[in-house]
Design an enzyme around this catalytic site. Structure first.
Site, PDB file in Angstrom:
ATOM      1  N   ASP A  21       0.834  -1.205   0.000  1.00 51.40           N
ATOM      2  CA  ASP A  21       0.000   0.000   0.000  1.00 51.40           C
ATOM      3  C   ASP A  21       0.868   1.254   0.000  1.00 51.40           C
ATOM      4  OD1 ASP A  21      -2.298   1.471   0.012  1.00 51.40           O
ATOM      5  OD2 ASP A  21      -2.787   1.127   2.115  1.00 51.40           O
ATOM      6  N   ASN A  69     -10.556  -2.551  -6.302  1.00 49.28           N
ATOM      7  CA  ASN A  69      -9.714  -1.676  -7.128  1.00 49.28           C
ATOM      8  C   ASN A  69     -10.336  -1.346  -8.491  1.00 49.28           C
ATOM      9  OD1 ASN A  69      -6.513  -2.959  -5.924  1.00 49.28           O
ATOM     10  ND2 ASN A  69      -7.665  -1.158  -5.284  1.00 49.28           N
TER      11      ASN A  69
HETATM   12  C1  FPP Z   1      -1.524   0.118  -3.470  1.00 51.00           C
HETATM   13  O1  FPP Z   1      -1.123   1.462  -3.477  1.00 51.00           O
HETATM   14  C2  FPP Z   1      -1.031  -0.642  -4.607  1.00 51.00           C
HETATM   15  C3  FPP Z   1      -1.794  -1.284  -5.549  1.00 51.00           C
HETATM   16  C4  FPP Z   1      -3.251  -1.290  -5.514  1.00 51.00           C
HETATM   17  C5  FPP Z   1      -1.177  -1.989  -6.670  1.00 51.00           C
HETATM   18  C6  FPP Z   1       0.067  -2.768  -6.402  1.00 51.00           C
HETATM   19  C7  FPP Z   1       0.747  -3.042  -7.661  1.00 51.00           C
HETATM   20  C8  FPP Z   1       2.084  -3.029  -7.890  1.00 51.00           C
HETATM   21  C9  FPP Z   1       3.081  -2.776  -6.834  1.00 51.00           C
HETATM   22  C10 FPP Z   1       2.634  -3.209  -9.258  1.00 51.00           C
HETATM   23  C11 FPP Z   1       2.430  -4.506  -9.932  1.00 51.00           C
HETATM   24  C12 FPP Z   1       2.561  -5.727  -9.107  1.00 51.00           C
HETATM   25  C13 FPP Z   1       3.141  -6.880  -9.452  1.00 51.00           C
HETATM   26  C14 FPP Z   1       2.977  -8.050  -8.561  1.00 51.00           C
HETATM   27  C15 FPP Z   1       3.968  -7.065 -10.673  1.00 51.00           C
HETATM   28  P1  FPP Z   1      -2.257   2.556  -3.622  1.00 51.00           P
HETATM   29  O2  FPP Z   1      -2.403   2.877  -5.072  1.00 51.00           O
HETATM   30  O3  FPP Z   1      -3.501   2.103  -2.956  1.00 51.00           O
HETATM   31  O4  FPP Z   1      -1.613   3.770  -2.871  1.00 51.00           O
HETATM   32  P2  FPP Z   1      -2.386   4.897  -2.006  1.00 51.00           P
HETATM   33  O5  FPP Z   1      -3.082   4.181  -0.907  1.00 51.00           O
HETATM   34  O6  FPP Z   1      -1.267   5.759  -1.543  1.00 51.00           O
HETATM   35  O7  FPP Z   1      -3.308   5.589  -2.936  1.00 51.00           O
END
Ligand code: FPP
Length: 246
Positions: A21, A69
């Site tokens: 996150d 998401n």
């Molecule tokens: C959460 O941060 C992250 C995600 C929903 C996506 C995670 C994906 C990756 C790290 C890239 C691809 C993964 C793989 C396994 C190749 P957020 O967007 O919710 O951050 P925020 O809470 O600060 O808005």
């Protein structure tokens, strides 16, 4: 002192699950679009996978995309799906070189065709690897998984393949998308949020929870070591008293 050397390799968690996150907030801090955070998050995925495999962890599950998401802006969803395809294609070789098997949990058939295809190819190409299993949770939500399991068991009862009296933890677990995977012993969430957010609700019944303020794109090997050291300092009683454990 070197953090890695403080880890007791005899007492490693067999399965570590991570809620990655803070990509968006990290990007914002750097004055960049959210997608920049996701791109940098891939570096952390690589480092964490490498560190876990080097230590001898057997399963690493990463929450890459939740059912919720889909509510994000379409642009961000597309970017995440493209990033997944790119990363899967690029990293299959590295996974093979490191003897890491790829698996996935979630409602995978609802993923965009390209993502589904790249994922299936990655799973197939690495299926014989034995050092560690990397599980990607994609279009996953624990409530979806639990309801799915309930439906599967109900169907079996309807078909007379199962009796109600045969429903127990074992038969229920068999119907979950994690069947065959041991429960996570350590669950890590980055970015300072202290929620579970519909992740592995059944499986984390006895997991140790570890929350760190670090945003996912900044998560490095040492942060994983910190979490494991913290885990190893806790007393896991499973309902027993300290005296019974001694
Ligand atoms: C959460 O941060 C992250 C995600 C929903 C996506 C995670 C994906 C990756 C790290 C890239 C691809 C993964 C793989 C396994 C190749 P957020 O967007 O919710 O951050 P925020 O809470 O600060 O808005």
């Amino acid at each position: 002192m070197d953090l890695k050397s403080q880890i007791n390799l005899e007492k490693l968690p067999r399965h570590i699950a991570v809620i990655m996150d803070g990509n968006g907030r990290w990007a914002k801090q750097h004055g960049k679009p959210r997608v920049f955070g996701h791109r940098n998050g891939v570096k952390s995925v690589r480092e964490t996978t490498e560190a876990a495999a080097e230590l001898g962890v057997e399963y690493l599950t990463l929450y890459a995309f939740s059912t919720e998401n889909w509510n994000r802006p379409q642009f961000e969803i597309n970017a995440l799906m493209t990033l997944l395809v790119e990363t899967l294609r690029k990293e299959v070789e590295t996974l093979n070189e490191n003897n890491i098997r790829l698996q996935a949990i979630g409602d995978l058939t609802k993923l965009p065709k390209k993502t589904y295809k790249a994922l299936m190819e990655g799973i197939k190409a690495t299926s014989q690897n034995t050092r560690m299993t990397l599980v990607l949770a994609l279009n996953y939500s624990a409530r979806w998984e639990i309801l799915n399991a309930v439906k599967e068991l109900a169907q079996k009862i309807d078909n007379k393949q199962l009796k109600q009296a045969e429903i127990n933890e074992k038969t229920f677990e068999h119907a979950l998308s994690t069947h065959g995977i041991p429960d996570p012993e350590l669950l890590i969430r980055t970015s300072g949020e202290t929620r579970i957010s519909n992740f592995l609700l059944w499986q984390i019944a006895y997991a140790e929870l570890y929350f760190t303020p670090i945003f996912w794109p900044e998560f490095r090997k040492n942060n994983l070591y910190d979490a494991i050291i913290d885990f190893q300092q806790r007393e896991r009683r499973f309902g027993k008293t300290s005296e019974q454990l001694a």
